[in-house]
Design a protein around this motif. Structure first.
Motif, PDB file in Angstrom:
ATOM      1  N   UNK A  67       0.869  -1.129  -0.411  1.00  0.00           N
ATOM      2  CA  UNK A  67       0.386   0.342   0.130  1.00  0.00           C
ATOM      3  C   UNK A  67       0.675   1.342   0.093  1.00  0.00           C
ATOM      4  N   UNK A  68       0.809   2.063  -1.326  1.00  0.00           N
ATOM      5  CA  UNK A  68       1.389   3.132  -0.591  1.00  0.00           C
ATOM      6  C   UNK A  68       0.607   4.263  -0.233  1.00  0.00           C
ATOM      7  N   UNK A  69       1.454   5.381   0.096  1.00  0.00           N
ATOM      8  CA  UNK A  69       1.461   6.679   1.086  1.00  0.00           C
ATOM      9  C   UNK A  69       0.011   7.233   0.798  1.00  0.00           C
ATOM     10  N   UNK A  70      -0.854   6.927  -0.303  1.00  0.00           N
ATOM     11  CA  UNK A  70      -1.920   7.370  -0.174  1.00  0.00           C
ATOM     12  C   UNK A  70      -2.855   6.637   0.312  1.00  0.00           C
ATOM     13  N   UNK A  71      -3.008   5.739   0.284  1.00  0.00           N
ATOM     14  CA  UNK A  71      -3.695   4.018   0.494  1.00  0.00           C
ATOM     15  C   UNK A  71      -3.956   3.579  -0.521  1.00  0.00           C
ATOM     16  N   UNK A  72      -3.082   3.452  -1.592  1.00  0.00           N
ATOM     17  CA  UNK A  72      -3.290   2.614  -2.816  1.00  0.00           C
ATOM     18  C   UNK A  72      -2.744   1.478  -2.942  1.00  0.00           C
ATOM     19  N   UNK A  73      -4.271   0.421  -2.533  1.00  0.00           N
ATOM     20  CA  UNK A  73      -3.561  -1.206  -2.348  1.00  0.00           C
ATOM     21  C   UNK A  73      -3.167  -1.233  -4.202  1.00  0.00           C
ATOM     22  N   UNK A  74      -2.179  -2.785  -3.675  1.00  0.00           N
ATOM     23  CA  UNK A  74      -1.035  -3.058  -5.153  1.00  0.00           C
ATOM     24  C   UNK A  74      -1.006  -4.878  -4.966  1.00  0.00           C
ATOM     25  N   UNK A  75      -1.524  -4.785  -6.599  1.00  0.00           N
ATOM     26  CA  UNK A  75      -1.387  -6.514  -6.867  1.00  0.00           C
ATOM     27  C   UNK A  75      -0.160  -6.843  -7.186  1.00  0.00           C
ATOM     28  N   UNK A  76       0.009  -7.512  -7.141  1.00  0.00           N
ATOM     29  CA  UNK A  76       1.806  -8.333  -8.050  1.00  0.00           C
ATOM     30  C   UNK A  76       1.790  -9.715  -8.900  1.00  0.00           C
ATOM     31  N   UNK A  77       2.068  -9.363 -10.293  1.00  0.00           N
ATOM     32  CA  UNK A  77       1.611 -10.293 -11.359  1.00  0.00           C
ATOM     33  C   UNK A  77       3.042 -10.962 -11.405  1.00  0.00           C
ATOM     34  N   UNK A  78       2.210 -12.496 -11.632  1.00  0.00           N
ATOM     35  CA  UNK A  78       4.034 -12.436 -11.978  1.00  0.00           C
ATOM     36  C   UNK A  78       4.414 -14.050 -13.484  1.00  0.00           C
ATOM     37  N   UNK A  79       4.633 -13.842 -14.500  1.00  0.00           N
ATOM     38  CA  UNK A  79       4.697 -14.941 -15.267  1.00  0.00           C
ATOM     39  C   UNK A  79       6.308 -15.574 -15.319  1.00  0.00           C
ATOM     40  N   UNK A  80       5.656 -17.066 -15.243  1.00  0.00           N
ATOM     41  CA  UNK A  80       7.146 -18.035 -15.331  1.00  0.00           C
ATOM     42  C   UNK A  80       7.627 -18.592 -16.950  1.00  0.00           C
ATOM     43  N   UNK A  81       8.287 -19.027 -17.388  1.00  0.00           N
ATOM     44  CA  UNK A  81       8.528 -19.610 -18.562  1.00  0.00           C
ATOM     45  C   UNK A  81       8.468 -21.339 -18.239  1.00  0.00           C
ATOM     46  N   UNK A  82       8.599 -21.632 -19.630  1.00  0.00           N
ATOM     47  CA  UNK A  82       8.270 -22.788 -19.151  1.00  0.00           C
ATOM     48  C   UNK A  82       9.465 -23.766 -18.086  1.00  0.00           C
ATOM     49  N   UNK A  83       9.730 -24.673 -17.784  1.00  0.00           N
ATOM     50  CA  UNK A  83      11.285 -25.161 -16.970  1.00  0.00           C
ATOM     51  C   UNK A  83      10.911 -26.841 -16.412  1.00  0.00           C
ATOM     52  N   UNK A  84      12.413 -27.019 -17.396  1.00  0.00           N
ATOM     53  CA  UNK A  84      12.500 -28.286 -17.469  1.00  0.00           C
ATOM     54  C   UNK A  84      12.733 -29.206 -15.921  1.00  0.00           C
ATOM     55  N   UNK A  85      12.384 -29.852 -15.795  1.00  0.00           N
ATOM     56  CA  UNK A  85      12.821 -31.062 -14.161  1.00  0.00           C
ATOM     57  C   UNK A  85      12.347 -32.129 -14.301  1.00  0.00           C
ATOM     58  N   UNK A  86      12.873 -33.025 -13.937  1.00  0.00           N
ATOM     59  CA  UNK A  86      12.792 -34.332 -13.661  1.00  0.00           C
ATOM     60  C   UNK A  86      11.399 -34.887 -13.431  1.00  0.00           C
TER      61      UNK A  86
END
Length: 217
Positions: A67-86
């Protein structure tokens, strides 16, 4: 004051997973078998399994992370790349005990890392939006990382204004690339900030979106 050129950027205070935060993009609750150990810090019942999201170039949103100093709330967005694993790896996300946002991942996501491998956790786009919208907000953000152990590294634009590692950290910085350069057997695993300055560095960045790609060798 950093620079007049940052006029129009929002300086966000601490990024947290608070009591009014929620996860959009996955509803799968986290589970771990005994041989997969436990999460680093927090209650497993509050964590989500986002393995399928990470595998399939997916995206998640965590609401009300700041939340910033004016009271505005924020969301966080995460995008992922295709990831190898076993096929045995899991990626979990949830609130740590101190309210920070914690990733834990297990199994084949960690290795092998070669020129032709995409092992690790690759966040191709990290951005902040005003709560309930899809418009990226230009932000000014600083990050302190710790516990970068032997044979661990990351590439990120979160330090596009400044990336700094203190003397004695065994942390090497080259452009957007940060890695631990301790020799084999020398302080192979650190204990978070308790081991500072070992494995510690500071990032200062500004922009509408960032990337962060962590992996171990």
């Amino acid at each position: 004051v950093v620079s007049d050129s940052l006029s129009g950027y929002t300086a966000l205070p601490q990024i947290t997973w608070g009591s009014n935060s929620s996860l959009i993009g996955s509803t799968k609750k986290a589970q771990l078998s005994p041989n997969q150990g436990h999460i680093a810090d927090g209650n497993i019942s509050n964590f989500y399994d986002i393995t399928d999201v990470v595998h399939n170039n997916g995206a998640i949103t965590i609401t009300n992370v700041s939340t910033d100093q004016y009271g505005q709330s924020y969301d966080m967005k995460l995008s992922f790349a295709n990831t190898d694993n076993d096929g045995t790896g899991k990626v979990l996300i949830g609130p740590a005990s101190d309210g920070s946002i914690e990733f834990d991942y297990y199994g084949g996501f960690e290795s092998p890392v070669t020129a032709n491998s995409s092992a690790g956790i690759n966040i191709t786009r990290l951005s902040f939006v005003k709560h309930g919208t899809n418009t990226n907000v230009p932000v000014f953000i600083n990050t302190i990382t710790s516990d970068l152990d032997y044979n661990e590294a990351y590439d990120t634009s979160l330090g596009n204004l400044l990336t700094w590692a203190p003397s004695g950290s065994y942390t090497s910085v080259s452009g957007n690339h940060v890695e631990n350069t301790a020799e084999n057997g020398q302080y192979p695993n650190y204990d978070g900030f308790n081991s500072s300055p070992k494995g510690t560095d500071v990032l200062v960045g500004a922009g509408s979106s960032f990337n962060y790609y962590f992996r171990s060798y």
